[in-house]
Scaffold this active site. Sequence first.
Site, mmCIF file in Angstrom:
data_model
loop_
_atom_site.group_PDB
_atom_site.id
_atom_site.type_symbol
_atom_site.label_atom_id
_atom_site.label_comp_id
_atom_site.label_asym_id
_atom_site.label_seq_id
_atom_site.Cartn_x
_atom_site.Cartn_y
_atom_site.Cartn_z
ATOM 1 C CG ASP A 69 -9.211 20.434 6.572
ATOM 2 O OD1 ASP A 69 -8.889 19.671 5.642
ATOM 3 O OD2 ASP A 69 -10.280 21.077 6.591
ATOM 4 C CD GLU A 91 -11.671 15.883 -1.435
ATOM 5 O OE1 GLU A 91 -12.311 16.348 -0.476
ATOM 6 O OE2 GLU A 91 -10.652 15.184 -1.307
#
Lengths: 256, 256, 418, 418
Positions: free
Chosen positions: B59, B48
């Site tokens: 995140d 990714e």
Amino acid sequence: MGLQSYIEQRKADKSLLVMAHVVCGYPSFEANMAELEIMAEAGVDLVELQFPFSEPSADGPLFVRANEMSLQNGTTVNDCFEFMAAVTARFPFKVLMMGYYNTVFKLGEEQFLRRLKAAGGVGYILPDLPIEEAGSLHALSAELGLEPIILMTPTNSDERLAQLAAAARGFVYVVARKGVTGSKTQMGDDVAALVARCRAHTDLPLGVGFGISDRSDMEYLRGHADMAIVGTAALRAWEQGGAEQLRQFFSDLVAA
Amino acid sequence: MGLQSYIEQRKADKSLLVMAHVVCGYPSFEANMAELEIMAEAGVDLVELQFPFSEPSADGPLFVRANEMSLQNGTTVNDCFEFMAAVTARFPFKVLMMGYYNTVFKLGEEQFLRRLKAAGGVGYILPDLPIEEAGSLHALSAELGLEPIILMTPTNSDERLAQLAAAARGFVYVVARKGVTGSKTQMGDDVAALVARCRAHTDLPLGVGFGISDRSDMEYLRGHADMAIVGTAALRAWEQGGAEQLRQFFSDLVAA
Amino acid sequence: MNLFDFSNGKEGYYGQYGGVFLPEILQATVNELLECFRQCKSDPTFWAEFVELMQNYSGRPTPITHMANLSAHLGGAQIYVKREDLNHTGSHKINNVIGQGLLCKRLGKSRVIAETGAGQHGFATATMAAKFGLDCTIYMGAVDVARQRPNVFWMENMGAQVVAVQDGQKTLKDAINEAMRDWVTNMADTHYVLGTACGPHPFPEMVSWFQSIVGQEARAQMLEQTGRLPDRIYACVGGGSNAMGIFQGFFDDDVELIGCEAGGHGAGSSLHAARLAYNDASVGIAQGFKTYFLQNDQGNMNETHSIAAGLDYIGINPILAYLWEQDKVRFLAATDDEVREALKLTMRTEGLIPALETTHAFAKAIEEAPSMGKDEIILINQSGRADKDIFTVAEALDDNKWKEFIKTKAAQYQQERQ
Amino acid sequence: MNLFDFSNGKEGYYGQYGGVFLPEILQATVNELLECFRQCKSDPTFWAEFVELMQNYSGRPTPITHMANLSAHLGGAQIYVKREDLNHTGSHKINNVIGQGLLCKRLGKSRVIAETGAGQHGFATATMAAKFGLDCTIYMGAVDVARQRPNVFWMENMGAQVVAVQDGQKTLKDAINEAMRDWVTNMADTHYVLGTACGPHPFPEMVSWFQSIVGQEARAQMLEQTGRLPDRIYACVGGGSNAMGIFQGFFDDDVELIGCEAGGHGAGSSLHAARLAYNDASVGIAQGFKTYFLQNDQGNMNETHSIAAGLDYIGINPILAYLWEQDKVRFLAATDDEVREALKLTMRTEGLIPALETTHAFAKAIEEAPSMGKDEIILINQSGRADKDIFTVAEALDDNKWKEFIKTKAAQYQQERQ
Ligand SMILES: Cc1ncc(COP(=O)(O)O)c(C=O)c1O
Ligand SMILES: Cc1ncc(COP(=O)(O)O)c(C=O)c1O
């Protein structure tokens, strides 16, 4: 001889008497004595000895500080009476206690008056004791031959002046203007009118105080009043230049 | 070849594939390339490439900082696509775009997909784009042969898993636990049960991510999942010890 | 009980306490004030105007809040709180100030003066003066000006002149003296907005009257919310205005009234301001009236101390002195330490930040609640909030992070100048 | 106008704005929240409980105050102010927070989290958590923690844990991100008390619903006090909760609604937070919803600036964005300088201290009032008071005496330690 007669007698020789003021214990009792010496020399007729109080709300800044410093020095009511006794023994002028009512109240009215009498004082000025609250003190004073000095002020109505006159003994303290002690009062028609109004209500001698600071004030008062009451101006002279300046101040003041 | 077939093909030789993660432009594109080199060496199957975003709310701290620093370095969407093109040209693994939906939205969905395709990407992971909001993007993706990677999570109901399965393409990203990326996940019955629930709803390969950090995690996943998804642990290795430590990390991880 | 019926006794006296002890020069002014006050009191439109203004400007009626958590935590009486802290400017002081503002307009005066210690009353007065378009001078002891700069900042920004008083202890009582000195000079156009129910008549009565709105509301609210009256009411007592305010609603009821004074470092320490709860005060005359004062045997006032500047006063409301003597009000003192603990507990359990003054009442209620029945009810008058006075609270709690913050700020300001 | 009837369109959308853009892991949580909210909204006892709590704990209804002096000074419209500043904790934030607290109890959750910028919302949330006995964590950008220590102090004292967020610009939006990260981890026992009418559905609707109590009261009060409705209503707009709160009372009336944003250093300066009044924002998706954001062409958020931390936010309430597009709400921006002047004028003429956020609404009303007729009426929503935030105001006004005071305090604290 009562205060009134004393004043009238002195007035025979002088057009305007002078009452001076000392805050007991400030800067010290020794200094007080030196000041009084000078006042006596200058021929002062009457002296108020202020008993210091922690909340002198009717006094101006200089006296406030004087009260404060005196208390910091540890001055007690006892000290003040002892000092008064020494003063009355030594000087020809008559002496009044000046102070706040709590000093009287704490000691007890009767006790206070007896000690005042014993110390040779002839009366008292208690600016925070209105006549409504003074009944028992005045009655006792009459018994003991002590005289409550009553203040008449520019804000009093005629009706009130009459009430005040009824309670007054010795002389009347005419408060020349609004405010507290200390700042200069412009002598003029206002003062003359006030004195005239007071005169209309009483035959007692009239002393005028608040802001009397120099010879021109004296000149103005002559003919209007019987006595000039000098407070802050003298203390200021002492603070600025000690004995010498105080002597100068009084000799300027009383020079006819 | 579609992503699903690619994964199935790779699985013929390996019991557990690995998908790795890089934040574009952090610490620099050169460093990214060096990281990918190591990943390729280690036989990583899928990568990714995260396009940095200013509000990376899904995140964990390490990636948050990486996003931030990358943007401070001036990384643009254009840079990311160019980098992706270089990566897909150079390495054998397949590449996904990972990021937040605003990046797509601002560019325009169609434009985004065309550029992704042109850069050799095979799909995308947009953690803040729920399937309800993804209708047009998914439709366009199908037309262009790009694959939206759908996340299945421990909080999803069976009903929801069915809906997610219907939208999923390529493989399913199984989120091993609650929380954001970065902290360690305790592999155990919970993970196994979750994978089993996901498996019940889809025939697509299952990648498990969030907190995969060492060989023991890999061992646990073998037999449960098709692919391990490694993110923060790799970045941490790089930050702590550069190329050497990253190489060590991957060789430990993939050693069967 | 009508405390203010003087027809049988001496005007302005409550037992032997009260009266007017002022320089003769103020006689006319105080008479004018008394007369105007009498007119206002007998004119229902005045009270109606007052109530309306309190509603529209200050947010009255203030609610009664049930402290379910605190009560459960203490395991005794149910505690309710009258929320004077929700008033505009953050305390009950505004009730008095707005009332006197209206009165000042009737007097036709264009300027107000006030003393302030903690700053609450000065803040409220400056606010009222801005609202009523009056000139305003606030006297504040120099020590308090230094301690309470936030309040000075707000007063100045509302257009008031704040004078730092350099006499005496440079605190509240000295500010009162200085305000008196201004008043004897400027009474023609100036009204003195005394901040508490002390001083010469009619101030104790007048301030109590304006504050009676608290007790009126509270009684009705308690009946509505709990169906009955409280068993005990706790109020902190500086000069006594908030206590008189709430107590007045309940004088004719079977409700125990408790005044909570500043115990400072405790009984016997001499570092306190407990005039009735401890044995150190005696009757005297100062600042215009007769009451219990903390004074020495010469009649000079003692230095007092409290963690709460607003309770740090030498004298006490003459009406409360009288009621105490008649066993109608019980007096307790909370020490600084008790106040710290009570404040922390109240913040944590109820999300309320009572002023340090107020917290004295909380402290005593907290102390006594556990030994009361679960069906008994306590009402506390929350006279103010402390969120405005963070320096005071942070220092009282000796908060190190706060002190570090201030040092950082100081450094930042220093740098800006360079 | 029923903005919240989604039966014909997409749930949670207002025109093209709104929606839910969250990680899948929160899908169930947000659904649970939505469902619970729908139940509350359709259950009259919930609203009744909410209103009662707001009355008994926070002092509602807040009054409407006529600014007679300010109106006369400006010579135009009559200005009225809705006094949300009189709420417990000092702003309208408490309306939302108490509402969500009640909802949290229905959800059966024992912990709340919240973001805060200026500190008002964190302060209100910590207060509610203390009152409701909930665990509480407040996320606050590290820059804001340093700036707003007073609020941190109170939050901590009410038992909340305050986490200084070190990411991004270390301000409000970063605190929101961090709160989201907590929520995706702890949703099982944790409710996220979002502080404004932004974020994913149902937050904009839910926060607006709780705040609608402001507009409901205001409409009835204006009719009662003035016999008519206002011509214009001004409210400041950060996330948009106080504006939505008051506007909702008047959507079906012929009343002009004006949203006042943070103009900072002015149009074209890029140092502002005006999403609609200036031309710098564009539609995007962040922090869970779609609206106008101050972002660059890459879709990354810009740094924003305002004298008022509570307006210093990248996005805007999606409902307001829609209403603006439909010409139902006019948008203006007040610059920092205009705010300074408006604050000074308001303090001096009316004795009110509006929060810096709120003062943006005052500034625009002050600007427009003179050109309106004397029989026209302006209503301003005073969303908060600033007396708690003296550092902010003293710094905004660059007050030198304040800075000197802080230096003296710092020196004093330094000495104490030695
Ligand atoms: C919040 C608060 N409560 C109580 C007091 C004490 O005054 P009183 O006894 O007149 O209510 C003060 C005085 O400043 C105060 O600010
Ligand atoms: C007093 C006050 N008003 C307004 C705002 C702006 O928020 P909103 O637009 O949600 O009302 C804030 C935010 O902190 C605030 O504290």
